[in-house]
Motif scaffolding. Structure first.
Motif, mmCIF file in Angstrom:
data_model
loop_
_atom_site.group_PDB
_atom_site.id
_atom_site.type_symbol
_atom_site.label_atom_id
_atom_site.label_comp_id
_atom_site.label_asym_id
_atom_site.label_seq_id
_atom_site.Cartn_x
_atom_site.Cartn_y
_atom_site.Cartn_z
ATOM 1 N N LEU A 1 -3.370 -0.302 -11.013
ATOM 2 C CA LEU A 1 -3.549 -0.143 -9.570
ATOM 3 C C LEU A 1 -4.765 0.746 -9.290
ATOM 4 O O LEU A 1 -4.628 1.847 -8.748
ATOM 5 C CB LEU A 1 -2.293 0.474 -8.944
ATOM 6 C CG LEU A 1 -0.999 -0.332 -9.080
ATOM 7 C CD1 LEU A 1 0.206 0.534 -8.746
ATOM 8 C CD2 LEU A 1 -1.043 -1.569 -8.184
ATOM 9 N N THR B 1 -1.517 -3.919 -2.241
ATOM 10 C CA THR B 1 -2.438 -3.201 -3.124
ATOM 11 C C THR B 1 -2.880 -4.110 -4.274
ATOM 12 O O THR B 1 -2.040 -4.732 -4.923
ATOM 13 C CB THR B 1 -1.763 -1.944 -3.690
ATOM 14 O OG1 THR B 1 -1.355 -1.098 -2.619
ATOM 15 C CG2 THR B 1 -2.708 -1.185 -4.614
ATOM 16 N N ALA C 1 3.176 1.931 -4.418
ATOM 17 C CA ALA C 1 1.928 1.348 -3.909
ATOM 18 C C ALA C 1 2.234 0.590 -2.629
ATOM 19 O O ALA C 1 3.233 -0.136 -2.568
ATOM 20 C CB ALA C 1 1.300 0.413 -4.934
ATOM 21 N N SER D 1 -5.293 2.613 -5.916
ATOM 22 C CA SER D 1 -4.173 3.363 -5.353
ATOM 23 C C SER D 1 -3.998 4.697 -6.075
ATOM 24 O O SER D 1 -4.172 4.775 -7.293
ATOM 25 C CB SER D 1 -2.882 2.543 -5.486
ATOM 26 O OG SER D 1 -1.758 3.260 -5.012
#
Length: 298
Positions: A146, A180, A176, A149
């Motif tokens: 991610l 995302t 998240a 994030s």
């Protein structure tokens, strides 16, 4: 946070269906057993068999009558290997070669003959588990999935909420927002994916929710598989069979399935012989190697 995702799909399924299907079973004048999703005209003694069908079906049972009885085949519907077990339900005696239950590994998008039924009138079913039991996990550094994030772990290894079983012992839930971007943490091939489910509706029970999580399963070259789960509806950006590379965008996080808040459920699995087990992994995060903690023994 997440609960365990279903690892197996019951056979006698129709690939791509999203609800229960009817399969019919009957014995012809020569004593041969037939299975089909419809009954030919003139057949009056067919038995309807309820066949649970999941959107992300793993395998399909195919029974073909022959001169001596019937041949039971299992078709692998995934872009990666599976391990299967053929079982006979009921109490009647069954003559088969080999004896049931029979077990085998089936390569991607292919079929395998599990047994020849020579006597009896069994109701057959199949259990199928993704992956090869010959997987040998290597010590690999995984990428942070991610990258856009901030790092926030909802539940780490051995989490009391839902990471206590062998399948999720080394799973991590990363908080998240829905939508995302999710990237591949390691090179591999997309062997299975589901993107058609919306967020949970009020009143849906736990068993239903377990089957309604969008996800991507990526097969690595050492036989392990990374699962990226609870993606948003339409949140799969890759196709089954596609080779993906570390850092490549593959999906968008969400809150589907049995999930109490938006997050990405990430776990690395290995097939340990008709069961999936999570394996520990090293991951390089936004500020260096992440520490998820070793779960307690037991």
């Amino acid at each position: 946070m997440s609960r365990r995702l279903p690892a197996v799909a019951v056979a006698l399924v129709l690939a791509g269906a999203t609800q229960a299907a009817d399969v019919y079973r009957w014995t012809d004048a020569q004593g041969r057993v037939h299975y089909a999703d419809r009954v030919d005209p003139g057949i009056s003694a067919a038995e309807r068999v309820a066949a649970p069908v999941e959107a992300a079906a793993v395998a399909r049972l195919r029974v073909e009558p022959d001169a001596d009885g019937a041949a039971a085949w299992v078709d692998n519907l995934l872009a990666g290997p599976i391990e299967v077990m053929l079982l006979a339900e009921g109490r009647g005696a069954v003559l088969s070669e080999p004896a049931l239950p029979a077990r085998a590994s089936v390569p991607p998008h292919s079929g395998a003959l599990l047994a020849r039924i020579r006597g009896g009138n069994p109701r057959l079913s199949v259990i199928a588990v993704p992956g090869s039991p010959n997987a040998r996990p290597r010590d690999v550094e995984y990428a942070w999935p991610l990258p856009s994030s901030p790092l926030r772990v909802q539940q780490a290894w051995g989490g009391a909420y839902s990471h206590g079983d062998a399948e999720n012992r080394h799973a991590v839930d990363f908080a998240a927002p829905v939508g995302t971007p999710v990237v591949a943490a390691r090179d591999g091939v997309v062997m299975q994916a589901e993107s058609g489910f919306d967020e949970a509706a009020a009143g849906e029970d736990e068993a239903t929710l377990l089957t309604r999580a969008n996800f991507i399963r990526v097969l690595h070259d050492d036989g392990t598989m990374a699962l990226y789960a609870h993606l948003q509806a339409g949140g799969v950006l890759v196709r089954v069979g596609q080779r993906v590379h570390r850092g490549q965008a593959i999906g968008r996080s969400g809150n589907t399935g049995l999930s109490s808040a938006p997050h990405l459920h990430f776990v690395v699995h290995a097939n340990r012989g008709m069961r999936l087990e999570s394996v520990p992994f090293r991951m390089f995060g936004p500020h260096g190697i992440l520490r998820f903690g070793e779960p307690p023994e037991g």
